[in-house]
Write an enzyme that holds these catalytic residues in place. Structure first.
Site, PDB file in Angstrom:
ATOM      1  CG  HIS A  38      -2.119   0.845   1.175  1.00  0.00           C
ATOM      2  ND1 HIS A  38      -2.478   1.570   0.077  1.00  0.00           N
ATOM      3  CD2 HIS A  38      -3.021   1.199   2.138  1.00  0.00           C
ATOM      4  CE1 HIS A  38      -3.546   2.311   0.340  1.00  0.00           C
ATOM      5  NE2 HIS A  38      -3.892   2.111   1.597  1.00  0.00           N
ATOM      6  CG  HIS A  83      -4.745   0.282  -9.036  1.00  0.00           C
ATOM      7  ND1 HIS A  83      -6.063   0.312  -8.675  1.00  0.00           N
ATOM      8  CD2 HIS A  83      -4.098   1.138  -8.214  1.00  0.00           C
ATOM      9  CE1 HIS A  83      -6.211   1.171  -7.675  1.00  0.00           C
ATOM     10  NE2 HIS A  83      -5.032   1.678  -7.376  1.00  0.00           N
ATOM     11  CG  ASP A 135       2.934   3.792  -5.260  1.00  0.00           C
ATOM     12  OD1 ASP A 135       2.892   4.916  -4.739  1.00  0.00           O
ATOM     13  OD2 ASP A 135       2.152   2.865  -4.955  1.00  0.00           O
TER      14      ASP A 135
HETATM   15  C1  LIG Z   1      -0.891  -3.522  -7.199  1.00  0.00           C
HETATM   16  C2  LIG Z   1      -1.093  -5.014  -7.020  1.00  0.00           C
HETATM   17  C3  LIG Z   1      -0.819  -5.373  -5.545  1.00  0.00           C
HETATM   18  C4  LIG Z   1      -2.552  -5.369  -7.384  1.00  0.00           C
HETATM   19  O1  LIG Z   1      -2.775  -6.701  -7.016  1.00  0.00           O
HETATM   20  P1  LIG Z   1      -3.963  -7.555  -7.661  1.00  0.00           P
HETATM   21  O2  LIG Z   1      -5.215  -6.770  -7.706  1.00  0.00           O
HETATM   22  O3  LIG Z   1      -3.986  -8.866  -6.935  1.00  0.00           O
HETATM   23  O4  LIG Z   1      -3.419  -7.743  -9.178  1.00  0.00           O
HETATM   24  P2  LIG Z   1      -3.833  -8.822 -10.271  1.00  0.00           P
HETATM   25  O5  LIG Z   1      -5.231  -9.291 -10.108  1.00  0.00           O
HETATM   26  O6  LIG Z   1      -3.463  -8.222 -11.587  1.00  0.00           O
HETATM   27  O7  LIG Z   1      -2.860 -10.032  -9.980  1.00  0.00           O
HETATM   28  C5  LIG Z   1      -2.915 -11.210 -10.754  1.00  0.00           C
HETATM   29  C6  LIG Z   1      -1.570 -11.858 -10.807  1.00  0.00           C
HETATM   30  O8  LIG Z   1      -0.665 -11.010 -11.568  1.00  0.00           O
HETATM   31  C7  LIG Z   1       0.504 -10.753 -10.816  1.00  0.00           C
HETATM   32  N1  LIG Z   1       0.899  -9.360 -11.010  1.00  0.00           N
HETATM   33  C8  LIG Z   1       0.142  -8.254 -10.893  1.00  0.00           C
HETATM   34  N2  LIG Z   1       0.878  -7.135 -11.058  1.00  0.00           N
HETATM   35  C9  LIG Z   1       2.135  -7.563 -11.289  1.00  0.00           C
HETATM   36  C10 LIG Z   1       3.359  -6.882 -11.510  1.00  0.00           C
HETATM   37  N3  LIG Z   1       3.430  -5.548 -11.502  1.00  0.00           N
HETATM   38  N4  LIG Z   1       4.481  -7.612 -11.716  1.00  0.00           N
HETATM   39  C11 LIG Z   1       4.427  -8.962 -11.727  1.00  0.00           C
HETATM   40  N5  LIG Z   1       3.299  -9.665 -11.485  1.00  0.00           N
HETATM   41  C12 LIG Z   1       2.170  -8.972 -11.288  1.00  0.00           C
HETATM   42  C13 LIG Z   1       0.047 -10.898  -9.370  1.00  0.00           C
HETATM   43  O9  LIG Z   1       1.135 -11.134  -8.503  1.00  0.00           O
HETATM   44  C14 LIG Z   1      -0.903 -12.062  -9.463  1.00  0.00           C
HETATM   45  O10 LIG Z   1      -0.130 -13.260  -9.523  1.00  0.00           O
HETATM   46  P3  LIG Z   1      -0.622 -14.612  -8.783  1.00  0.00           P
HETATM   47  O11 LIG Z   1      -1.939 -14.942  -9.423  1.00  0.00           O
HETATM   48  O12 LIG Z   1       0.475 -15.575  -9.095  1.00  0.00           O
HETATM   49  O13 LIG Z   1      -0.757 -14.273  -7.336  1.00  0.00           O
HETATM   50  C15 LIG Z   1      -0.140  -5.810  -7.957  1.00  0.00           C
HETATM   51  O14 LIG Z   1      -0.395  -5.421  -9.285  1.00  0.00           O
HETATM   52  C16 LIG Z   1       1.327  -5.607  -7.607  1.00  0.00           C
HETATM   53  O15 LIG Z   1       1.834  -6.312  -6.728  1.00  0.00           O
HETATM   54  N6  LIG Z   1       2.033  -4.668  -8.317  1.00  0.00           N
HETATM   55  C17 LIG Z   1       3.445  -4.413  -8.073  1.00  0.00           C
HETATM   56  C18 LIG Z   1       3.660  -3.636  -6.781  1.00  0.00           C
HETATM   57  C19 LIG Z   1       3.152  -2.222  -6.873  1.00  0.00           C
HETATM   58  O16 LIG Z   1       3.425  -1.493  -7.825  1.00  0.00           O
HETATM   59  N7  LIG Z   1       2.400  -1.761  -5.859  1.00  0.00           N
HETATM   60  C20 LIG Z   1       1.847  -0.411  -5.834  1.00  0.00           C
HETATM   61  C21 LIG Z   1       0.367  -0.444  -5.801  1.00  0.00           C
HETATM   62  S1  LIG Z   1      -0.385   1.152  -5.997  1.00  0.00           S
END
Ligand SMILES: CC(C)(COP(=O)(O)OP(=O)(O)OC[C@H]1O[C@@H](n2cnc3c(N)ncnc32)[C@H](O)[C@@H]1OP(=O)(O)O)[C@@H](O)C(=O)NCCC(=O)NCCS
Length: 386
Positions: free
Chosen positions: A225, A271, A326
């Protein structure tokens, strides 16, 4: 779907973080998957250059104020801006060990002890007014930068904050501009993001404003977050270290593919709600292109913007292959002359408390014809462990 039904609950939907489950109304902001964030119906891009006080007025009253109305509001907040000496002394005595966000949460509890009135509306206005001094006190204490100067709220909301920071180095006009921009775009992000939801959930038990905001800050502290901006900056820095500032798009693409092949996250992308580039990120990319185009971190963040999306789009399980806020804010703060990433989540909190405090006022004093929303109590089904 049956009339009046907004969402079907299925077993598959359990243990998925309440994604998309409607739980109430948010009167301050909304996040549309394709249009991004708006405050009271106004796209964030339209508001990002406004004075923080105008935007706080909009969130608090639900409409743009006239020049006179905003000036009156600012005057009222200015009167509330000074914390009691006891508050500042207690914050200055907090331990320097550990994470700055822990100090932030403790400081809010302390502020509640000395400054709290027990009235949500009064405390909302008071805490918004006092946050710059509280947060400058937290950073000065944690960084060992000495005694926090007296507030000068008449300088402007973020000008006053920067004035109270005892950071070494020059405080340039660009730093103040970036602090204002960062502050305005982080106030609110609809009602269901973790820190806002937690703050409101704690307030639903009728905990006071400061305690509820302390809970909001601990929710914001996690790396998924509010701390993500720090982790994203580390990621951009690591890419810069690896490929150098004159890297070509192909170098970045190769690196991203390597990271994904090793099951690493590509920070700054994805996101829970958005399905396009975060509108707040677009504002910051544009600002950086205009002011910091030659900064090495900004150069790499800009290359990641295009190459990251290109590669992530190939993976259908990633719901949102676009940059989030971010992806760029850390590089922007570094370029603006605030090279202290340890405090980026704290800056996020300084801003986010504004929106959460206003949402708490709505839920406690205005929702359901003034009765307020009831204590949060979702249903968990019993399941025996294997
Ligand atoms: C932001 C975030 C937490 C959203 O999570 P979410 O809603 O669960 O995202 P999704 O539904 O797209 O995830 C589906 C899959 O794609 C993967 N995925 C999503 N974004 C990814 C990324 N930037 N890099 C690699 N893998 C990613 C997830 O880890 C998940 O894998 P899993 O099924 O093996 O657990 C996630 O995209 C993330 O971890 N991003 C990178 C960290 C980041 O930038 N955080 C800032 C948030 S504002």
């Amino acid at each position: 779907m049956r009339e009046g039904v907004l969402f079907e609950i299925t077993k598959d939907g359990l243990e998925t973080g309440l994604r998309g489950v409607p739980v109430g109304y948010c009167v301050t902001s909304f996040v549309d998957a394709y249009k991004g964030l708006s405050y009271v119906g106004r796209p964030i891009a339209e508001l990002s250059n406004r004075d923080p006080m105008e935007v706080i007025y909009l969130l608090y009253y639900g409409e743009m104020g006239s020049k006179e109305q905003v000036a009156r509001f600012q005057k009222d907040l200015n009167h509330r801006a000074h914390c009691k000496e006891a508050t500042i002394a207690a914050i200055a005595a907090l331990p320097r060990q550990g994470a700055p966000m822990d100090v932030f949460a403790a400081a809010l509890l302390i502020a509640g002890m000395f400054e709290g009135t027990g009235n949500y509306r009064e405390d909302c206005l008071n805490v918004i007014a006092k946050l710059p001094q509280i947060v400058a006190g937290i950073i000065n204490t944690h960084a060992g930068w000495g005694t926090t100067p007296q507030p000068k709220p008449e300088m402007g909301y973020m000008e006053n904050f920067v004035h109270m920071l005892n950071m070494p180095g020059k405080k340039t006009p660009e730093l103040i501009q970036v602090m204002r921009l960062f502050n305005v775009i982080h106030y609110d992000h609809c009602g269901g993001n973790l820190s806002t939801f937690v703050g409101k959930a704690v307030a639903s038990g009728l905990e006071h404003m400061y305690g509820s905001l302390a809970a909001c800050i601990t929710a914001l502290a996690g790396p998924r977050h509010g701390r993500a901006n720090q982790d994203c900056l580390e990621f951009v820095q690591s890419v810069l270290d690896e490929v150098g500032e004159n890297a070509k798009p192909a170098d970045i693409e190769r690196l991203i593919r390597e990271k994904l092949a090793n099951n690493k996250l590509v920070f700054g992308f994805g996101h829970a709600v958005l399905r396009v580039e975060d509108a707040r990120a677009t504002v910051c990319y544009n600002y950086c292109q205009k002011h910091f185009a030659t900064n090495p971190l900004v150069k790499i963040a800009s290359l990641l913007r295009t190459e990251g999306s290109k590669v992530l789009k190939e993976n259908p399980k990633i719901s949102d292959p676009y940059p989030n806020i971010d992806a760029i804010t850390g590089s922007m703060l570094m370029a603006a002359g605030f090279p202290y990433p340890n405090y980026y989540a704290v800056l996020f909190g300084l801003s986010r408390c504004v929106g959460v405090a206003i949402q708490i006022v709505y839920e406690r004093l205005e929702a359901r014809d003034g009765k307020g929303t009831p204590i949060i109590r979702p249903l968990y089904l019993y399941k025996a462990r294997k």
